[in-house]
Design an enzyme around this catalytic site. Structure first.
Site, PDB file in Angstrom:
ATOM      1  N   LYS A  54       0.399  -3.031  20.395  1.00 55.39           N
ATOM      2  CA  LYS A  54      -0.478  -2.957  21.565  1.00 55.39           C
ATOM      3  C   LYS A  54      -1.865  -2.456  21.186  1.00 55.39           C
ATOM      4  CE  LYS A  54      -0.544   0.683  23.771  1.00 55.39           C
ATOM      5  NZ  LYS A  54      -1.315   1.953  23.765  1.00 55.39           N
ATOM      6  N   LYS A  73      -4.643   3.491 -12.006  1.00 56.03           N
ATOM      7  CA  LYS A  73      -6.071   3.483 -11.690  1.00 56.03           C
ATOM      8  C   LYS A  73      -6.436   2.281 -10.808  1.00 56.03           C
ATOM      9  CE  LYS A  73     -10.430   4.662 -11.839  1.00 56.03           C
ATOM     10  NZ  LYS A  73     -11.248   4.671 -13.057  1.00 56.03           N
TER      11      LYS A  73
END
Length: 313
Positions: free
Chosen positions: A241, A171
């Site tokens: 990039k 959880k």
């Protein structure tokens, strides 16, 4: 059989209602307790039994559920449960809880001859009302299988995750990922807006991209889980990039890009390690090194898991 339910708040009230409906269909009874008795009115009208304390719930119940705000309330309630728990009874805590706290409590229930599970749920108030809930259970596997028909009255995706504490860990992974993703969405959307695009247009565009069309957790089956980063689906040098361009755009418009710059730093480290032609997700290996773990799932197990379709919301 009698099932007890403690904690009739926004989530708990709906889960208790669905549990009560399922129990009534079998001729069984629900016992309820909340710090506010008026929270139980609709359950009492449908035939539930009121208990004056957590201890009283435990004394009357074969299976017990709690739905509480957090660890302090959990520890307070379990003090009472331990005073009244029956030998052989099963206790599911549905709270988003601390794994350390539930493991400590588990030991105390074992000494009483009772079974305890941490069983946090995911689906929100709408899922609690509709019964479309994931329930992640940590505890004894055989006892889980025996109790699954009762869990199925509350949610449609009850799953055994592992030993005690495993449900809470799952959880926390789920929720923490969600809020990190929320922060990331805010960061890149504000960049897009300051660069001149209206937010709905951004959303409409990016939801049709690779990330928008496929769930984030689904994509983990391609590289991360099988530990397979070659050949690349998208080279790391190209990702470097792209994120460089995004952070430069953020600087141009004075948009803080904390998460993006952290990702860029990992991509740069990947380049420096000679990973430019590996898949861009190879940067996930850096975090594995930092954490001291290795992710590599058996291909057959992974294939079987992928074939299991998740429940729709």
């Amino acid at each position: 059989m009698r099932a007890g339910f403690i904690g009739l708040g926004t989530m708990g009230a709906s889960m208790a209602t669905n549990l009560q409906t399922g129990l009534k269909g079998r001729g069984d009874t629900l016992v309820v307790f909340d710090i506010r008795r008026d929270a139980a009115q609709r359950h009492l009208r449908e035939g539930a039994i009121w208990a004056d304390s957590p201890q009283a719930v435990a004394e009357q119940s074969d299976v017990i559920f709690t739905s509480l705000p957090g660890p302090p309330e959990f520890e307070s309630v379990t003090e009472g449960l331990l005073c009244g728990i029956r030998k052989g009874a099963v206790y599911f805590d549905l709270t988003t809880n601390s794994p350390t706290v539930v493991r400590r409590a588990h030991e105390a229930f074992m000494q009483k001859g009772a079974h305890m599970f941490d069983a946090p749920v995911s689906g929100g108030p709408r899922g609690a009302a509709s019964g479309k809930l994931a329930i992640w259970c940590g505890g004894d596997a055989e006892v889980f299988e025996k109790c699954k028909p009762v869990l199925d009255m509350i949610g449609d995706a009850a799953r055994y995750v592992g030993p005690i504490g495993a449900g809470s860990v799952a959880k926390l992974v789920h929720n923490c990922f969600g809020y990190i993703a929320t922060a990331a969405a805010a960061e890149v959307f504000t960049m897009g807006m300051k660069a001149g695009i209206e937010p709905l247009a951004i959303w409409e565009a990016v939801r049709q991209g690779a990330i928008g069309r496929r769930g984030a957790f689904e994509s983990l089956t391609d590289q991360f889980l099988p530990d397979k980063y070659d050949p690349p689906a998208f080279a790391l040098r190209l990702a470097h990039k792209d994120v460089s361009l995004a952070t430069a755009l953020g600087r141009e418009f004075n948009v803080p890009m904390r998460l993006a710059n952290m990702a860029l730093a990992d991509l740069a480290e990947g380049l420096n390690r000679g990973w430019g032609e590996r898949d861009s997700r190879a940067i996930m290996l850096l975090q594995q090194e930092r954490a001291g773990v290795k992710v590599a799932v058996d291909p057959q197990r992974l294939a079987e898991a992928v074939e299991t379709k998740p429940k729709s919301s």
